[in-house]
Design a protein around this motif. Structure first.
Motif, PDB file in Angstrom:
ATOM      1  N   MET A   1       2.003  29.100  67.944  1.00  0.00           N
ATOM      2  CA  MET A   1       2.239  28.604  66.507  1.00  0.00           C
ATOM      3  C   MET A   1       2.231  27.881  66.218  1.00  0.00           C
ATOM      4  N   VAL A   2       2.342  26.539  66.280  1.00  0.00           N
ATOM      5  CA  VAL A   2       2.422  25.494  65.398  1.00  0.00           C
ATOM      6  C   VAL A   2       1.415  25.249  65.008  1.00  0.00           C
ATOM      7  N   SER A   3       0.073  25.126  66.103  1.00  0.00           N
ATOM      8  CA  SER A   3      -1.304  25.549  65.910  1.00  0.00           C
ATOM      9  C   SER A   3      -2.265  26.093  64.645  1.00  0.00           C
ATOM     10  N   GLU A   4      -1.925  27.170  64.910  1.00  0.00           N
ATOM     11  CA  GLU A   4      -2.289  28.395  63.913  1.00  0.00           C
ATOM     12  C   GLU A   4      -1.661  27.940  62.523  1.00  0.00           C
ATOM     13  N   PHE A   5      -0.319  27.362  62.288  1.00  0.00           N
ATOM     14  CA  PHE A   5       0.161  27.127  61.695  1.00  0.00           C
ATOM     15  C   PHE A   5      -1.079  25.703  60.828  1.00  0.00           C
ATOM     16  N   ARG A   6      -0.955  24.879  61.856  1.00  0.00           N
ATOM     17  CA  ARG A   6      -1.917  24.122  61.384  1.00  0.00           C
ATOM     18  C   ARG A   6      -3.098  24.119  60.187  1.00  0.00           C
TER      19      ARG A   6
ATOM     20  N   VAL B   1      -6.538  25.520  55.346  1.00  0.00           N
ATOM     21  CA  VAL B   1      -6.998  26.977  54.508  1.00  0.00           C
ATOM     22  C   VAL B   1      -6.243  26.814  52.964  1.00  0.00           C
ATOM     23  N   ILE B   2      -5.137  26.976  52.765  1.00  0.00           N
ATOM     24  CA  ILE B   2      -4.452  26.967  52.333  1.00  0.00           C
ATOM     25  C   ILE B   2      -4.228  26.133  50.745  1.00  0.00           C
ATOM     26  N   VAL B   3      -3.969  24.463  51.465  1.00  0.00           N
ATOM     27  CA  VAL B   3      -4.428  23.347  51.125  1.00  0.00           C
ATOM     28  C   VAL B   3      -5.147  23.017  49.729  1.00  0.00           C
ATOM     29  N   GLN B   4      -6.259  23.764  50.879  1.00  0.00           N
ATOM     30  CA  GLN B   4      -8.128  23.540  50.031  1.00  0.00           C
ATOM     31  C   GLN B   4      -8.222  24.760  48.968  1.00  0.00           C
ATOM     32  N   MET B   5      -7.857  25.513  49.035  1.00  0.00           N
ATOM     33  CA  MET B   5      -7.698  26.770  48.250  1.00  0.00           C
ATOM     34  C   MET B   5      -7.008  26.470  47.084  1.00  0.00           C
ATOM     35  N   LEU B   6      -5.807  25.859  47.336  1.00  0.00           N
ATOM     36  CA  LEU B   6      -5.094  25.333  46.068  1.00  0.00           C
ATOM     37  C   LEU B   6      -5.309  23.772  45.755  1.00  0.00           C
ATOM     38  N   ASN B   7      -6.134  22.851  46.032  1.00  0.00           N
ATOM     39  CA  ASN B   7      -6.813  22.259  45.137  1.00  0.00           C
ATOM     40  C   ASN B   7      -8.443  23.207  44.705  1.00  0.00           C
ATOM     41  N   ASP B   8      -8.532  23.937  44.835  1.00  0.00           N
ATOM     42  CA  ASP B   8     -10.021  24.684  44.605  1.00  0.00           C
ATOM     43  C   ASP B   8      -9.590  24.820  43.604  1.00  0.00           C
ATOM     44  N   ILE B   9      -8.948  25.445  42.654  1.00  0.00           N
ATOM     45  CA  ILE B   9      -7.734  25.793  41.175  1.00  0.00           C
ATOM     46  C   ILE B   9      -7.714  24.631  40.219  1.00  0.00           C
ATOM     47  N   PRO B  10      -8.922  25.251  39.225  1.00  0.00           N
ATOM     48  CA  PRO B  10      -8.369  24.069  38.300  1.00  0.00           C
ATOM     49  C   PRO B  10      -7.099  23.614  37.815  1.00  0.00           C
ATOM     50  N   ASP B  11      -6.420  22.404  37.561  1.00  0.00           N
ATOM     51  CA  ASP B  11      -5.069  22.511  37.371  1.00  0.00           C
ATOM     52  C   ASP B  11      -4.124  22.333  38.504  1.00  0.00           C
ATOM     53  N   ILE B  12      -4.412  22.615  39.274  1.00  0.00           N
ATOM     54  CA  ILE B  12      -3.280  22.963  40.734  1.00  0.00           C
ATOM     55  C   ILE B  12      -3.727  21.640  41.714  1.00  0.00           C
ATOM     56  N   LYS B  13      -3.081  20.821  42.135  1.00  0.00           N
ATOM     57  CA  LYS B  13      -3.169  19.411  42.853  1.00  0.00           C
ATOM     58  C   LYS B  13      -1.837  20.255  44.518  1.00  0.00           C
TER      59      LYS B  13
ATOM     60  N   MET C   1      -3.949  34.232  57.664  1.00  0.00           N
ATOM     61  CA  MET C   1      -4.976  33.702  57.623  1.00  0.00           C
ATOM     62  C   MET C   1      -4.916  34.837  56.331  1.00  0.00           C
ATOM     63  N   LYS C   2      -5.188  36.027  56.334  1.00  0.00           N
ATOM     64  CA  LYS C   2      -5.917  37.162  55.761  1.00  0.00           C
ATOM     65  C   LYS C   2      -5.066  37.423  54.201  1.00  0.00           C
ATOM     66  N   ASN C   3      -4.109  37.190  54.636  1.00  0.00           N
ATOM     67  CA  ASN C   3      -2.936  36.968  53.372  1.00  0.00           C
ATOM     68  C   ASN C   3      -4.062  36.483  52.115  1.00  0.00           C
ATOM     69  N   ILE C   4      -3.952  34.452  52.920  1.00  0.00           N
ATOM     70  CA  ILE C   4      -3.666  33.552  52.381  1.00  0.00           C
ATOM     71  C   ILE C   4      -5.021  33.658  51.685  1.00  0.00           C
ATOM     72  N   GLU C   5      -6.235  33.539  52.673  1.00  0.00           N
ATOM     73  CA  GLU C   5      -7.494  33.841  51.322  1.00  0.00           C
ATOM     74  C   GLU C   5      -7.282  34.640  50.345  1.00  0.00           C
ATOM     75  N   GLU C   6      -6.971  35.910  50.698  1.00  0.00           N
ATOM     76  CA  GLU C   6      -6.506  37.006  49.773  1.00  0.00           C
ATOM     77  C   GLU C   6      -5.616  37.025  48.243  1.00  0.00           C
ATOM     78  N   GLY C   7      -4.635  36.269  48.339  1.00  0.00           N
ATOM     79  CA  GLY C   7      -3.913  35.498  47.966  1.00  0.00           C
ATOM     80  C   GLY C   7      -4.251  34.745  47.161  1.00  0.00           C
ATOM     81  N   LEU C   8      -4.773  34.482  47.730  1.00  0.00           N
ATOM     82  CA  LEU C   8      -4.556  32.422  46.427  1.00  0.00           C
ATOM     83  C   LEU C   8      -6.233  33.077  45.751  1.00  0.00           C
TER      84      LEU C   8
END
Ligand SMILES: *Cc1c(COP(=O)(O)O)cnc(C)c1O
Length: 397
Positions: free
Chosen positions: A292-297, A302-314, A379-386
């Motif tokens: 579970m933990v390795s999947e969470f990692r 991915v989510i940290v990278q996608m968030l930092n990829d959005i202008p004005d979000i850190k 992961m699918k929800n994370i990618e689509e949601g972000l």
């Protein structure tokens, strides 16, 4: 109708409210992606379910001792020794209906009018209200993002008064994912060693850690503070068992006896069947936790990278748990169709209305500059949601 004054002093859990709202919209047919959930999206492992099924089949379906069966207490004791190098007797352990219930009973047993409880912010939504319901006063210590959302010894020291009864430490943290290193905990302990202040260590995310140091709680990091520490933990997060409702505390005998007394007049014992399941969770094969933990990692990265990829979000990369807590204050002041977004609640309303993404406002955790996303989703929800969040932010003037 007249209600007790205490009801007005607290608010309903905002994380549960967002999840309910997302579910209601989904029922109306809207394609909502939810980042609100405070629970693993994995199924409870099969060996654990099997133990519960056996409990039912063999008639283990009656009241148990109020504070849990000896079998489960022994499993908790073995776990605390194995994972945390802490030794306890049965009289120092109590099992409750989830760690939230443990914390609630603990507050009822320890705090009263005038008592102050130090809670570092950003904090888990329920801590302040649990303290308020006991008549105590939450003393919020704001941590800084530059410090990785970790309370500094000097900040702790500055918050202490003659009325301070306890400090709550939650590492890895919900909502920030911040985890204290053993050295950092030792420094915090040093501030408390010569005081009568108790530490409530909420270790519920112990197993979900990605830091380059091993998990420790404050009593493991500084054994001299063990006599003043109450370790709180449970099976909900580590074993995907949120619905089973088993949490526990270990600490000074007097405190545990008081929790038992309180519990004997509210819930009595936690569910007998769930206790059997928890024994299997703690004593059984631990390999599922690592998977579970390795999947969470992977999802975290991915989510940290996608968030930092959005202008004005850190967004900082969290060291544990399954939440990210990005700073979105760079968006405040921008507007959609003439309506300005000025805080976390307005931002999450906009995201839900405009792109069907459910996120929890940081204000619920004591920081209005942030929002909390749980990555306990596919992961699918994370990618689509972000992708949707990015598009929504791009639409702002
Ligand atoms: C989920 C959670 C808990 C409570 O878990 P239970 O399901 O009640 O055992 C306690 N503390 C924090 C920080 C949590 O996120």
């Amino acid at each position: 109708m007249k209600l007790a004054a205490r009801v007005a002093k607290i608010k309903p859990s905002e994380t549960l409210a967002i999840t309910a709202k997302a579910n209601a919209l989904r029922a109306e047919g809207r394609d909502v992606i939810g980042f609100g959930a405070g629970e693993p999206d994995f199924d409870t492992p099969i060996n654990i379910k099997g133990a519960a099924i056996r409990a039912i089949e063999t008639g283990f379906t009656k009241y148990t001792p109020v504070g849990g069966t000896d079998e489960l207490k022994e499993a908790v004791i073995a776990k605390l020794k194995r994972d945390n190098a802490l030794e306890y007797k049965r009289s120092q352990v109590v099992v409750s209906c989830g760690a939230k219930h443990t914390l609630y009973n603990l507050a009822q047993a320890l705090f009263e009018e005038g008592d102050e409880v130090i809670i570092p912010a950003p904090y888990w939504v329920s801590y302040p209200d649990i303290v308020v319901l006991a008549g105590g006063r939450p003393v919020i210590v704001n941590t800084s993002e530059a410090d990785g959302f970790k309370m500094k010894p000097a900040e702790l020291k500055a918050a202490i008064t003659g009325r301070t009864r306890a400090v709550v430490i939650n590492s890895p943290s919900n909502p920030t994912g911040a985890a204290y290193s053993p050295a950092e905990l030792k420094e915090l302990a040093a501030v408390l060693l010569d005081t009568a202040i108790l530490v409530i260590s909420d270790d519920i995310y112990e197993k979900i850690i990605y830091a380059d140091f091993p998990f420790a709680n404050i009593a493991t990091a500084e054994p001299r503070i063990k006599d003043k520490t109450i370790v709180v933990n449970g099976v909900s997060k580590a074993y995907a068992m949120t619905g089973w409702r088993i949490g526990y505390a270990a600490g000074p005998e007097q405190v545990i006896a008081a929790v038992n007394k309180i519990q004997s007049q509210n819930t009595s014992n936690p569910t007998s069947i769930s206790q059997k399941a928890a024994v299997e969770a703690l004593n059984g094969d631990q390999a599922v936790v690592g998977k579970m933990v390795s999947e969470f990692r992977k999802r975290r990265d991915v989510i940290v990278q996608m968030l930092n990829d959005i202008p004005d979000i850190k967004c900082l990369s969290p060291e544990g748990a399954f939440y990210v807590f990005p700073n979105v204050s760079g968006i405040y002041g921008r507007s959609f169709k003439g309506k300005k977004i000025t805080n976390s609640a307005e931002l999450i309303d906009y995201l839900l209305d405009e792109v069907n993404v459910a996120i929890v406002p940081g204000a619920a955790f004591g920081s209005d500059d942030h929002i909390r996303l749980s990555y306990a989703t596919s992961m699918k929800n994370i990618e689509e949601g972000l992708k949707r969040v990015k598009a929504a932010v791009a639409k702002l003037d």
